[in-house]
Design a protein around this motif. Structure first.
Motif, PDB file in Angstrom:
ATOM      1  N   THR A  26       0.818  -1.220   0.000  1.00  0.00           N
ATOM      2  CA  THR A  26       0.000   0.000   0.000  1.00  0.00           C
ATOM      3  C   THR A  26       0.846   1.263   0.000  1.00  0.00           C
ATOM      4  O   THR A  26       0.309   2.365  -0.066  1.00  0.00           O
ATOM      5  CB  THR A  26      -0.933   0.040   1.224  1.00  0.00           C
ATOM      6  N   GLY A  27       2.159   1.115   0.105  1.00  0.00           N
ATOM      7  CA  GLY A  27       3.040   2.281   0.124  1.00  0.00           C
ATOM      8  C   GLY A  27       3.453   2.706   1.520  1.00  0.00           C
ATOM      9  O   GLY A  27       4.281   3.590   1.684  1.00  0.00           O
ATOM     10  N   ARG A  28       2.872   2.079   2.520  1.00  0.00           N
ATOM     11  CA  ARG A  28       3.272   2.389   3.895  1.00  0.00           C
ATOM     12  C   ARG A  28       4.577   1.673   4.198  1.00  0.00           C
ATOM     13  O   ARG A  28       4.851   0.604   3.657  1.00  0.00           O
ATOM     14  CB  ARG A  28       2.178   1.968   4.861  1.00  0.00           C
ATOM     15  N   THR A  29       5.357   2.240   5.102  1.00  0.00           N
ATOM     16  CA  THR A  29       6.668   1.660   5.406  1.00  0.00           C
ATOM     17  C   THR A  29       6.850   1.362   6.893  1.00  0.00           C
ATOM     18  O   THR A  29       7.957   1.052   7.311  1.00  0.00           O
ATOM     19  CB  THR A  29       7.798   2.596   4.948  1.00  0.00           C
ATOM     20  N   TRP A  30       5.777   1.459   7.672  1.00  0.00           N
ATOM     21  CA  TRP A  30       5.907   1.154   9.092  1.00  0.00           C
ATOM     22  C   TRP A  30       6.459  -0.254   9.240  1.00  0.00           C
ATOM     23  O   TRP A  30       6.073  -1.145   8.492  1.00  0.00           O
ATOM     24  CB  TRP A  30       4.538   1.252   9.772  1.00  0.00           C
ATOM     25  N   PRO A  31       7.365  -0.499  10.115  1.00  0.00           N
ATOM     26  CA  PRO A  31       7.845   0.312  11.218  1.00  0.00           C
ATOM     27  C   PRO A  31       9.017   1.222  10.868  1.00  0.00           C
ATOM     28  O   PRO A  31       9.529   1.919  11.740  1.00  0.00           O
ATOM     29  CB  PRO A  31       8.267  -0.729  12.253  1.00  0.00           C
ATOM     30  N   ALA A  32       9.437   1.256   9.625  1.00  0.00           N
ATOM     31  CA  ALA A  32      10.534   2.133   9.218  1.00  0.00           C
ATOM     32  C   ALA A  32       9.970   3.463   8.729  1.00  0.00           C
ATOM     33  O   ALA A  32       8.777   3.595   8.468  1.00  0.00           O
ATOM     34  CB  ALA A  32      11.352   1.474   8.114  1.00  0.00           C
ATOM     35  N   GLY A  33      10.859   4.429   8.586  1.00  0.00           N
ATOM     36  CA  GLY A  33      10.435   5.752   8.147  1.00  0.00           C
ATOM     37  C   GLY A  33      10.297   5.893   6.645  1.00  0.00           C
ATOM     38  O   GLY A  33       9.541   6.729   6.161  1.00  0.00           O
ATOM     39  N   VAL A  35      11.163   3.646   2.530  1.00  0.00           N
ATOM     40  CA  VAL A  35      11.390   2.366   1.863  1.00  0.00           C
ATOM     41  C   VAL A  35      12.836   1.906   2.015  1.00  0.00           C
ATOM     42  O   VAL A  35      13.108   0.724   2.234  1.00  0.00           O
ATOM     43  CB  VAL A  35      10.992   2.451   0.370  1.00  0.00           C
ATOM     44  N   SER A  36      13.762   2.827   1.922  1.00  0.00           N
ATOM     45  CA  SER A  36      15.177   2.464   2.047  1.00  0.00           C
ATOM     46  C   SER A  36      15.474   1.883   3.430  1.00  0.00           C
ATOM     47  O   SER A  36      16.114   0.835   3.545  1.00  0.00           O
ATOM     48  CB  SER A  36      16.058   3.685   1.785  1.00  0.00           C
ATOM     49  N   SER A  37      15.009   2.547   4.471  1.00  0.00           N
ATOM     50  CA  SER A  37      15.224   2.062   5.839  1.00  0.00           C
ATOM     51  C   SER A  37      14.528   0.718   6.063  1.00  0.00           C
ATOM     52  O   SER A  37      15.075  -0.174   6.717  1.00  0.00           O
ATOM     53  CB  SER A  37      14.696   3.071   6.856  1.00  0.00           C
ATOM     54  N   LEU A  38      13.322   0.579   5.519  1.00  0.00           N
ATOM     55  CA  LEU A  38      12.588  -0.676   5.644  1.00  0.00           C
ATOM     56  C   LEU A  38      13.352  -1.810   4.970  1.00  0.00           C
ATOM     57  O   LEU A  38      13.544  -2.879   5.535  1.00  0.00           O
ATOM     58  CB  LEU A  38      11.192  -0.541   5.035  1.00  0.00           C
ATOM     59  N   SER A  39      13.809  -1.561   3.769  1.00  0.00           N
ATOM     60  CA  SER A  39      14.551  -2.566   3.016  1.00  0.00           C
ATOM     61  C   SER A  39      15.827  -2.980   3.744  1.00  0.00           C
ATOM     62  O   SER A  39      16.148  -4.166   3.830  1.00  0.00           O
ATOM     63  CB  SER A  39      14.882  -2.024   1.629  1.00  0.00           C
ATOM     64  N   LEU A  40      16.546  -2.021   4.284  1.00  0.00           N
ATOM     65  CA  LEU A  40      17.785  -2.332   5.016  1.00  0.00           C
ATOM     66  C   LEU A  40      17.496  -3.114   6.300  1.00  0.00           C
ATOM     67  O   LEU A  40      18.253  -4.014   6.662  1.00  0.00           O
ATOM     68  CB  LEU A  40      18.563  -1.060   5.322  1.00  0.00           C
ATOM     69  N   ALA A  41      16.392  -2.790   6.979  1.00  0.00           N
ATOM     70  CA  ALA A  41      16.050  -3.494   8.219  1.00  0.00           C
ATOM     71  C   ALA A  41      15.566  -4.919   7.953  1.00  0.00           C
ATOM     72  O   ALA A  41      15.846  -5.831   8.720  1.00  0.00           O
ATOM     73  CB  ALA A  41      14.984  -2.728   8.986  1.00  0.00           C
ATOM     74  N   VAL A  42      14.856  -5.114   6.850  1.00  0.00           N
ATOM     75  CA  VAL A  42      14.283  -6.421   6.553  1.00  0.00           C
ATOM     76  C   VAL A  42      15.265  -7.319   5.810  1.00  0.00           C
ATOM     77  O   VAL A  42      15.351  -8.511   6.076  1.00  0.00           O
ATOM     78  CB  VAL A  42      12.973  -6.259   5.743  1.00  0.00           C
ATOM     79  N   LEU A  43      16.022  -6.738   4.868  1.00  0.00           N
ATOM     80  CA  LEU A  43      16.850  -7.547   3.979  1.00  0.00           C
ATOM     81  C   LEU A  43      18.344  -7.284   4.053  1.00  0.00           C
ATOM     82  O   LEU A  43      19.129  -8.027   3.473  1.00  0.00           O
ATOM     83  CB  LEU A  43      16.400  -7.329   2.522  1.00  0.00           C
ATOM     84  N   VAL A  47      16.043  -2.890  -1.871  1.00  0.00           N
ATOM     85  CA  VAL A  47      15.244  -3.390  -2.987  1.00  0.00           C
ATOM     86  C   VAL A  47      13.966  -2.562  -3.045  1.00  0.00           C
ATOM     87  O   VAL A  47      13.535  -2.024  -2.026  1.00  0.00           O
ATOM     88  CB  VAL A  47      14.876  -4.885  -2.847  1.00  0.00           C
ATOM     89  N   PRO A  48      13.367  -2.467  -4.217  1.00  0.00           N
ATOM     90  CA  PRO A  48      12.111  -1.717  -4.309  1.00  0.00           C
ATOM     91  C   PRO A  48      10.949  -2.521  -3.715  1.00  0.00           C
ATOM     92  O   PRO A  48      10.875  -3.735  -3.897  1.00  0.00           O
ATOM     93  CB  PRO A  48      11.924  -1.518  -5.818  1.00  0.00           C
ATOM     94  N   GLY A 110      25.880  -2.890  14.153  1.00  0.00           N
ATOM     95  CA  GLY A 110      25.219  -1.648  14.566  1.00  0.00           C
ATOM     96  C   GLY A 110      23.942  -1.346  13.807  1.00  0.00           C
ATOM     97  O   GLY A 110      23.359  -0.283  13.982  1.00  0.00           O
ATOM     98  N   THR A 111      23.463  -2.273  12.993  1.00  0.00           N
ATOM     99  CA  THR A 111      22.278  -2.010  12.181  1.00  0.00           C
ATOM    100  C   THR A 111      21.035  -2.671  12.766  1.00  0.00           C
ATOM    101  O   THR A 111      21.135  -3.677  13.474  1.00  0.00           O
ATOM    102  CB  THR A 111      22.476  -2.556  10.745  1.00  0.00           C
ATOM    103  N   PRO A 112      19.861  -2.120  12.459  1.00  0.00           N
ATOM    104  CA  PRO A 112      18.625  -2.779  12.897  1.00  0.00           C
ATOM    105  C   PRO A 112      18.520  -4.212  12.359  1.00  0.00           C
ATOM    106  O   PRO A 112      18.040  -5.101  13.056  1.00  0.00           O
ATOM    107  CB  PRO A 112      17.513  -1.906  12.314  1.00  0.00           C
TER     108      PRO A 112
END
Length: 144
Positions: A26-33, A35-43, A47-48, A110-112
């Motif tokens: 849906t375009g939301r990125t919670w819990p990150a601020g 897409v970039s932060s979300l991608s880095l935290a998850v993977l 990635v898009p 040091g990363t999420p």
């Protein structure tokens, strides 16, 4: 061991993961601020989070959940068992990669991502690999 319950729990984890990916669709990125932060935290790399990436993933997670659930109840035959075995193998590979990252290879401490991998992703994958393997090896009885 209650294989139907184990299958339901494993399927629930897969469906929760699918729901998270639908949410991100849906375009939301919670819990990150973003897409970039979300991608880095998850993977641990960028990635898009586009429909082209997320829709097939949601479909695979949903199919895996359905296969594990029906297999845990002694239904679905060989196709369900094979998909359940694939879930076990895939999560085992992810768990092994997680152990490598925990050892400090390829993931900055040091990363999420490092901490999520240590306390969430890898333990859940170890559980799922074990549970899906038990479900796939089920032979007709309700309990092993």
């Amino acid at each position: 061991m209650n294989i139907p319950r184990l299958g339901a729990l494993t399927a629930s984890v897969l469906l929760t993961d699918a729901a998270a990916h639908l949410y991100w669709l849906t375009g939301r990125t919670w819990p990150a601020g973003d897409v970039s932060s979300l991608s880095l935290a998850v993977l641990n790399f960028e990635v898009p989070f586009t429909p082209r990436v997320l829709v097939p993933l949601v479909a695979v997670l949903g199919a895996g959940a359905a296969a594990v659930l029906v297999c845990s109840r002694g239904r679905g035959g060989l196709p369900a068992r094979l998909v359940t075995a694939a879930v076990a193998a895939g999560t085992l590979v992810r768990a092994a990669a997680g152990l490598v990252w925990i050892a400090g290879v390829g993931a900055d401490t040091g990363t999420p991502f490092y901490w999520l991998n240590l306390f969430l992703y890898t333990p859940v994958c170890v559980f799922m690999a074990t549970a899906a393997a038990l479900v796939a090896s089920r032979r007709g009885s309700r309990r092993l």
